[in-house]
Scaffold this active site. Structure first.
Site, PDB file in Angstrom:
ATOM      1  CB  ILE A   1      -1.025  -0.012   1.165  1.00  0.00           C
ATOM      2  CG1 ILE A   1      -2.139   0.977   0.899  1.00  0.00           C
ATOM      3  CG2 ILE A   1      -0.377   0.276   2.507  1.00  0.00           C
ATOM      4  CD1 ILE A   1      -2.947   0.702  -0.346  1.00  0.00           C
TER       5      ILE A   1
ATOM      6  CB  SER B   1      10.956  -0.412   4.952  1.00  0.00           C
ATOM      7  OG  SER B   1       9.839  -1.224   4.756  1.00  0.00           O
ATOM      8  NE  ARG B   2      10.717  -6.252   8.329  1.00  0.00           N
ATOM      9  CZ  ARG B   2       9.831  -7.215   8.475  1.00  0.00           C
ATOM     10  NH1 ARG B   2       9.872  -7.989   9.552  1.00  0.00           N
ATOM     11  NH2 ARG B   2       8.912  -7.426   7.572  1.00  0.00           N
TER      12      ARG B   2
ATOM     13  CE  LYS C   1      -8.232  -1.464   5.845  1.00  0.00           C
ATOM     14  NZ  LYS C   1      -7.820  -2.574   4.910  1.00  0.00           N
TER      15      LYS C   1
ATOM     16  CG  ASP D   1      -6.955  -6.035   5.521  1.00  0.00           C
ATOM     17  OD1 ASP D   1      -6.304  -5.434   6.386  1.00  0.00           O
ATOM     18  OD2 ASP D   1      -6.897  -5.755   4.302  1.00  0.00           O
TER      19      ASP D   1
HETATM   20  P1  NAP Z   1       2.500  -5.502   3.302  1.00  0.00           P
HETATM   21  O1  NAP Z   1       2.933  -5.090   1.927  1.00  0.00           O
HETATM   22  O2  NAP Z   1       2.454  -6.953   3.618  1.00  0.00           O
HETATM   23  O3  NAP Z   1       3.357  -4.824   4.452  1.00  0.00           O
HETATM   24  C1  NAP Z   1       3.846  -3.520   4.401  1.00  0.00           C
HETATM   25  C2  NAP Z   1       5.302  -3.516   4.860  1.00  0.00           C
HETATM   26  O4  NAP Z   1       5.351  -3.584   6.289  1.00  0.00           O
HETATM   27  C3  NAP Z   1       6.098  -4.703   4.390  1.00  0.00           C
HETATM   28  O5  NAP Z   1       6.570  -4.508   3.096  1.00  0.00           O
HETATM   29  C4  NAP Z   1       7.211  -4.786   5.408  1.00  0.00           C
HETATM   30  O6  NAP Z   1       8.316  -4.002   4.966  1.00  0.00           O
HETATM   31  C5  NAP Z   1       6.603  -4.193   6.667  1.00  0.00           C
HETATM   32  N1  NAP Z   1       6.311  -5.275   7.624  1.00  0.00           N
HETATM   33  C6  NAP Z   1       5.542  -6.365   7.431  1.00  0.00           C
HETATM   34  N2  NAP Z   1       5.510  -7.126   8.533  1.00  0.00           N
HETATM   35  C7  NAP Z   1       6.292  -6.510   9.441  1.00  0.00           C
HETATM   36  C8  NAP Z   1       6.679  -6.809  10.769  1.00  0.00           C
HETATM   37  N3  NAP Z   1       6.223  -7.913  11.390  1.00  0.00           N
HETATM   38  N4  NAP Z   1       7.498  -5.948  11.408  1.00  0.00           N
HETATM   39  C9  NAP Z   1       7.938  -4.833  10.799  1.00  0.00           C
HETATM   40  N5  NAP Z   1       7.624  -4.508   9.527  1.00  0.00           N
HETATM   41  C10 NAP Z   1       6.807  -5.340   8.868  1.00  0.00           C
HETATM   42  O7  NAP Z   1       1.040  -4.922   3.631  1.00  0.00           O
HETATM   43  P2  NAP Z   1       0.137  -3.874   2.825  1.00  0.00           P
HETATM   44  O8  NAP Z   1      -0.726  -4.584   1.851  1.00  0.00           O
HETATM   45  O9  NAP Z   1       0.955  -2.742   2.358  1.00  0.00           O
HETATM   46  O10 NAP Z   1      -0.844  -3.443   4.025  1.00  0.00           O
HETATM   47  C11 NAP Z   1      -0.398  -2.639   5.097  1.00  0.00           C
HETATM   48  C12 NAP Z   1      -1.605  -1.965   5.719  1.00  0.00           C
HETATM   49  O11 NAP Z   1      -2.272  -1.199   4.708  1.00  0.00           O
HETATM   50  C13 NAP Z   1      -2.651  -2.948   6.271  1.00  0.00           C
HETATM   51  O12 NAP Z   1      -3.169  -2.465   7.475  1.00  0.00           O
HETATM   52  C14 NAP Z   1      -3.709  -2.974   5.185  1.00  0.00           C
HETATM   53  O13 NAP Z   1      -5.009  -3.233   5.707  1.00  0.00           O
HETATM   54  C15 NAP Z   1      -3.634  -1.571   4.639  1.00  0.00           C
HETATM   55  N6  NAP Z   1      -4.098  -1.470   3.245  1.00  0.00           N
HETATM   56  C16 NAP Z   1      -3.701  -2.383   2.302  1.00  0.00           C
HETATM   57  C17 NAP Z   1      -4.216  -2.315   1.009  1.00  0.00           C
HETATM   58  C18 NAP Z   1      -3.800  -3.289  -0.080  1.00  0.00           C
HETATM   59  O14 NAP Z   1      -4.287  -3.171  -1.222  1.00  0.00           O
HETATM   60  N7  NAP Z   1      -2.924  -4.247   0.163  1.00  0.00           N
HETATM   61  C19 NAP Z   1      -5.152  -1.315   0.682  1.00  0.00           C
HETATM   62  C20 NAP Z   1      -5.486  -0.369   1.650  1.00  0.00           C
HETATM   63  C21 NAP Z   1      -4.975  -0.467   2.930  1.00  0.00           C
HETATM   64  P3  NAP Z   1       9.826  -4.491   5.221  1.00  0.00           P
HETATM   65  O15 NAP Z   1       9.882  -5.951   4.974  1.00  0.00           O
HETATM   66  O16 NAP Z   1      10.647  -3.675   4.261  1.00  0.00           O
HETATM   67  O17 NAP Z   1      10.075  -4.139   6.673  1.00  0.00           O
END
Ligand code: NAP
Length: 303
Positions: free
Chosen positions: A11, A33-34, A87, A165
């Site tokens: 996101i 970010s890691r 969110k 979610d």
């Molecule tokens: P994601 O790509 O899986 O995670 C975002 C980043 O967070 C990862 O790239 C990772 O970066 C870091 N991360 C993940 N687990 C972690 C941990 N245990 N400790 C520390 N850093 C961690 O998730 P996303 O889809 O972007 O979603 C993130 C949020 O945005 C959620 O709450 C979701 O509901 C919301 N959202 C998502 C979407 C969608 O389309 N996916 C849409 C709207 C809102 P590093 O590995 O570089 O640390």
């Protein structure tokens, strides 16, 4: 204003980085970010190190999944920074209450965002419903988890909320547009045999309202809400971006790309006004559905 993005994943790349780049209010000054980075922006892998090295960055936007988010939010508030939360705003309601109290104590802004509330047709839908009596409403939120959360196991881990979610986006619209609050009366939740959160949910609310969330729909997603009233039929389509009254389109646009620019404009307003905005109504419905929900075990799910 200088801002740091934390959690450079799906996101952050799809929405936060483009919204900040196009905004007159914000300068993306650092990332944490890691492994993820953004071209041309100073990148940190450790949050405490960023807070210490960049006292000029007054605002932190957390794009992490909900499970690891709380300690980051707490550390940012303790360091006197304003905080914007993706969110859902936390894994639990109590976590967010604690952050609200801490932000107030620190005298900084906490903004729990709901991007779907910024969809183009939500405000006109709310205005149209304001003087109507609701007779029935049905939400259908079905999408392909492999498309929207490719390989993201956190959604199926405790605290990841499963199909809630995306479903919480529908509930953020429902709680915004209805003229009076409703509550969950029953729910049926389908858990894959190998997972800890539901892949589908059917929820009944007071006031003849129901919701059908499913992550197993392949092809185009369905993000629709229908509200029957004493003054006609309202339909919201494309996640709240298109509005139809009695079958005629009256407002909206054919894209979801306007939502995040509006979130960042709102964050700028809140910081300038010295205010916070935290509405947990959508998350209360999720917590209640998980509390009341009958558990049904279904096929194992693998990405
Ligand atoms: P994601 O790509 O899986 O995670 C975002 C980043 O967070 C990862 O790239 C990772 O970066 C870091 N991360 C993940 N687990 C972690 C941990 N245990 N400790 C520390 N850093 C961690 O998730 P996303 O889809 O972007 O979603 C993130 C949020 O945005 C959620 O709450 C979701 O509901 C919301 N959202 C998502 C979407 C969608 O389309 N996916 C849409 C709207 C809102 P590093 O590995 O570089 O640390």
């Amino acid at each position: 204003m200088k801002i740091a993005l934390v959690g450079i994943g799906k996101i952050a790349r799809d929405q936060h980085v483009p919204a900040l780049a196009a905004s007159p209010d914000w300068e993306l000054a650092a990332t944490v970010s890691r492994s993820g980075t953004v071209d041309g922006v100073e990148a940190f892998t450790d949050f405490a190190a960023m807070l210490a090295a960049r006292p000029d960055v007054g605002v932190i936007s957390l794009c992490l999944p909900p499970q690891p988010r709380y300690p980051y939010a707490e550390a940012a508030l303790l360091a006197g920074r304003h905080v914007m939360l993706e969110k859902p705003p936390g894994q639990t309601l109590a976590e967010v209450h604690a952050l609200q109290a801490l932000a107030a104590k620190q005298g900084v802004t906490l903004y729990a965002t709901w991007h779907s509330r910024m969809a183009e047709a939500v405000a006109p839908a709310k205005a149209w419903l304001a003087d109507k009596t609701i007779r029935r409403s049905q939400i259908t939120w079905r999408e392909d988890v492999r498309k929207w959360h490719p390989g993201q196991d956190w959604v199926f881990e405790p605290g990841g909320m499963g199909v809630f979610d995306p479903g919480i986006n529908a509930l953020s619209i429902l709680t915004e547009i209805l003229p009076a609050p409703v509550h969950v009366t029953a729910a049926e939740l389908e858990f894959p045999a190998n997972r800890d959160t539901p892949i589908a949910a059917r929820i009944a609310f007071s006031g003849n309202i129901s919701a059908d969330f499913d992550w197993r729909q392949e092809g185009p997603q369905t993000w629709d809400s229908v509200v029957e009233t004493d003054g006609g039929l309202l339909e919201l389509k494309m996640g709240g971006n298109r509005l139809f009254i009695d079958g005629r389109e009256v407002a909206g646009e054919d894209t979801i790309m306007g939502e995040y620019p509006k979130l960042y404009a709102r964050m700028a307003e809140l910081v300038r006004a010295g205010q916070s905005e935290v509405d947990l109504a959508p998350m209360v419905h999720v917590a209640d559905a998980l509390t009341l929900g009958k558990r049904v075990v279904t096929d194992a799910f693998h990405f």
